[in-house]
Design a protein around this motif. Structure first.
Motif, PDB file in Angstrom:
ATOM      1  N   ASP A  16       0.902  -1.413   0.036  1.00  0.00           N
ATOM      2  CA  ASP A  16       0.072   0.101  -0.159  1.00  0.00           C
ATOM      3  C   ASP A  16       0.891   1.222  -0.151  1.00  0.00           C
ATOM      4  N   ARG A  19      -0.449   4.640  -1.767  1.00  0.00           N
ATOM      5  CA  ARG A  19      -1.742   4.056  -2.268  1.00  0.00           C
ATOM      6  C   ARG A  19      -2.688   4.204  -1.033  1.00  0.00           C
ATOM      7  N   VAL A  20      -3.943   4.525  -1.098  1.00  0.00           N
ATOM      8  CA  VAL A  20      -4.987   4.608  -0.101  1.00  0.00           C
ATOM      9  C   VAL A  20      -5.929   3.785  -0.464  1.00  0.00           C
ATOM     10  N   ARG A  21      -6.245   2.757   0.724  1.00  0.00           N
ATOM     11  CA  ARG A  21      -7.474   2.085   0.464  1.00  0.00           C
ATOM     12  C   ARG A  21      -8.791   2.431   0.582  1.00  0.00           C
ATOM     13  N   SER A 215      -6.761   3.763   9.672  1.00  0.00           N
ATOM     14  CA  SER A 215      -7.786   4.115   8.975  1.00  0.00           C
ATOM     15  C   SER A 215      -8.393   5.352   9.750  1.00  0.00           C
ATOM     16  N   SER A 229     -10.722  13.374   6.826  1.00  0.00           N
ATOM     17  CA  SER A 229     -10.176  12.349   6.098  1.00  0.00           C
ATOM     18  C   SER A 229      -8.805  12.518   5.462  1.00  0.00           C
ATOM     19  N   ILE A 233      -5.308  11.370   6.140  1.00  0.00           N
ATOM     20  CA  ILE A 233      -4.319  10.669   5.037  1.00  0.00           C
ATOM     21  C   ILE A 233      -2.899  11.424   5.108  1.00  0.00           C
ATOM     22  N   ARG A 238      -3.585   5.147   5.806  1.00  0.00           N
ATOM     23  CA  ARG A 238      -3.614   4.614   4.464  1.00  0.00           C
ATOM     24  C   ARG A 238      -4.999   3.687   4.155  1.00  0.00           C
ATOM     25  N   GLN A 239      -5.794   3.977   5.100  1.00  0.00           N
ATOM     26  CA  GLN A 239      -7.270   3.744   4.656  1.00  0.00           C
ATOM     27  C   GLN A 239      -8.217   4.526   5.142  1.00  0.00           C
ATOM     28  N   VAL A 240      -9.182   4.973   4.255  1.00  0.00           N
ATOM     29  CA  VAL A 240     -10.192   5.874   4.520  1.00  0.00           C
ATOM     30  C   VAL A 240     -11.733   5.258   4.489  1.00  0.00           C
ATOM     31  N   LEU A 272      -0.349  10.480  -3.607  1.00  0.00           N
ATOM     32  CA  LEU A 272      -1.198   9.307  -3.454  1.00  0.00           C
ATOM     33  C   LEU A 272      -2.316   8.839  -4.457  1.00  0.00           C
ATOM     34  N   THR A 274      -5.695   6.030  -5.619  1.00  0.00           N
ATOM     35  CA  THR A 274      -6.670   5.068  -5.198  1.00  0.00           C
ATOM     36  C   THR A 274      -6.826   4.077  -6.261  1.00  0.00           C
TER      37      THR A 274
END
Length: 409
Positions: A16, A19-21, A215, A229, A233, A238-240, A272, A274
Motif C-alpha cells: 500500500d 496508495r490509499v485503500r 484508518s 479524512s 491521510i 492509508r485506509q479511509v 497518493l 486509489t
C-alpha cells in the motif's frame, strides 16, 4: 482456521505504499441512516456497482443486527470476487461468530470489530474501566482472527479518547492480531489540525505499528468529514472509510467521491492514489439515489447536477474560451458532462453557442433580437430549454416572414 485465510495479500502493508485503500460503508453505516434503508436486492445492486467502481473493502452489513442483514452479507460475500468483504461486529462472541459465519464464502474477508474507548463512552455506555475495555478488545480480536482473513479494530469515539490510552489499546490490538487500526471521529467533533496531531502521535507511539495500517472514519456533524479524512491521510492513514454521496448516521459520513477526486485532482500535493475507476462515480451515485429514493442535492460536490453546470454569463464565456477557467477537473473523469444552463444570468456567448448546436445560422442582428426575447423568457422561468429556444427561433422567423410580406405589398 480455513487454510485459504493464511497469507492474504490484503494484509500486506508494503503493497500500500503510495496508495490509499477505499473502505466503503454505504451498505452498513450509510444504510443505517433514516430514509436510506435497502432491501437485499438493492444491496446486491449496490455491491456490484461498488465492485465495478474499484472499492477495496466493502462493509456489507452488521450480520447480528437481523436475519435479513445476515443473509445480505452472506450473499455479497459469496458473490463478489475482487474486493474484501467486511462484516461489522461488536466485541461480543455472538456478533463475532455471526460475522464469521456470514463471511464464510468470501474470497477475501474481514471482521470489523468496534469498541468504545473515550471516557464518556467508557463511563456512560459501557460502565467499564480502562483495563476492562483493553481485555475485552484483545479477547474479541483473538476470536475474530480465526474466522476471517483480516481483523480491523475500531476504537469508537477515538478522537475524544486520551491519546496515551488510545495508543495502548491499539498496541494491544496489534499484539492480538488486528492488521487495521481505525481511529474514527464518531461524532464529527474534530478538526483537520487535531486529527493530524492524533495520527502522528499514534504512528509514533503504537507498538508494532509496522504490522498494521491506520484508518480514518469521519462523520460530518460539523461539515468537516472530508477535510478531516484528507488530513488523516496526510498524517499517515492509508485506509479511509466513506460512503457514496456521503450518506450515514446524522449528518452523514465522508463522501467517497469527494475524497477520491481530491486525491486525484491534487495528486501532486498528496502524492497518493486509489484504485477507484473514477468514471463510475456519477453512475454509482445515481444508482444509490435510485435504490433509496433519496435525490442527490443539486449542489453536491462531484456528483450533483450543478457540479459541472454553469449559468452565469461571465462563467459561460470563460468556459467557452477554455474549460480550465472554471472547471478544475474533467466531468468525463467522473462519468458526468458539462452543462451550460441557460437562464436569466446567461450571456450572449452561451446563447449563440446553444443556437449553433441546434443548427441555427446566427448573425449579429438575429442574435440581438433573439437575446432580448430570451431574456424575457428567462425572467419568467428558472431555465430556458432547447424547446424554448426552438420556439423563440420559430417566432422570430415567422415575424421576419410577416415583415417581408408587408414590405412587398
Amino acid at each position: 482456521m480455513n487454510p485459504a485465510h493464511q497469507g492474504s495479500t490484503h494484509g500486506d502493508v508494503e503493497s500500500d505504499v503510495g496508495r490509499v485503500r477505499i473502505f466503503d460503508t454505504t451498505l452498513r453505516d450509510g444504510e443505517q441512516a433514516p430514509g436510506f434503508s435497502m432491501d437485499r436486492r438493492a444491496k446486491m445492486r449496490m455491491a456490484h456497482a461498488l465492485e465495478d467502481l474499484g472499492v477495496d473493502i466493502i462493509e456489507a452489513g452488521f450480520p447480528q443486527a437481523s436475519p435479513d442483514d445476515f443473509a445480505a452479507v452472506a450473499e455479497i460475500a459469496r458473490t463478489l470476487k475482487a474486493p474484501t468483504v467486511a462484516a461489522l461486529a461488536r466485541c461480543q462472541a455472538g456478533d463475532i461468530d455471526a460475522a464469521g459465519k456470514a463471511l464464510e464464502g468470501a474470497r477475501h474477508s474481514r471482521i470489523h470489530l468496534f469498541l468504545s474507548t473515550s471516557p464518556l463512552h467508557r463511563e456512560h455506555k459501557l460502565g467499564k474501566s480502562k483495563q476492562q475495555v483493553i481485555d475485552i478488545a484483545a479477547e474479541a480480536i483473538y476470536r475474530a482472527k480465526a474466522l476471517a482473513h483480516e481483523v480491523e479494530f475500531s476504537a469508537e469515539d477515538a478522537l475524544r479518547t486520551e491519546p496515551d490510552y488510545l495508543a495502548e489499546i491499539f498496541s494491544v490490538a496489534v499484539e492480538a492480531g488486528a492488521t487495521v487500526l481505525n481511529a474514527p471521529d464518531t461524532v464529527g467533533y474534530t478538526t483537520p489540525a487535531e486529527i493530524i496531531e492524533m495520527f502522528r502521535y499514534l504512528r509514533a507511539n503504537v507498538r508494532g505499528v509496522d504490522k498494521a495500517i491506520f484508518s480514518a472514519h469521519c462523520h460530518d456533524d460539523l461539515g468537516m468529514a472530508v477535510a478531516n479524512s484528507l488530513a488523516a491521510i496526510s498524517a499517515g492513514a492509508r485506509q479511509v472509510e466513506c460512503t457514496i454521496n456521503g450518506i450515514g448516521e446524522r449528518a452523514g459520513n465522508a463522501a467517497l467521491e469527494e475524497i477520491v477526486m481530491a486525491l486525484h485532482t491534487r495528486r501532486p500535493l498528496f502524492k497518493l492514489d486509489t484504485g477507484i475507476v473514477t468514471q463510475h462515480l456519477y453512475p454509482t451515485s445515481r444508482l444509490l439515489a435510485e435504490v433509496t429514493g433519496q435525490a442527490v442535492p443539486r449542489n453536491k460536490a462531484i456528483v450533483g447536477d450543478n457540479a459541472f453546470a454553469h449559468e452565469s454569463g461571465i462563467h459561460q464565456h470563460g468556459m467557452l474560451k477554455h474549460r480550465g477557467t472554471y472547471e478544475i477537473m474533467s466531468p468525463q473523469d467522473v462519468g458526468a458532462k458539462t452543462s451550460l444552463v441557460l437562464g436569466k444570468h446567461s450571456g450572449r456567448h452561451a446563447l449563440r453557442q446553444r443556437l449553433v448546436e441546434l443548427d441555427y445560422d446566427i448573425d449579429e442582428t438575429t442574435l440581438d433580437t433573439v437575446f432580448e426575447r430570451f431574456k424575457a423568457v428567462a425572467d419568467r422561468q428558472r431555465s430556458v430549454t432547447n424547446d424554448d429556444l426552438v420556439a423563440l427561433m420559430g417566432a422570430y422567423e415567422a415575424d421576419n416572414e410577416t415583415a417581408a410580406v408587408a414590405v412587398q405589398s
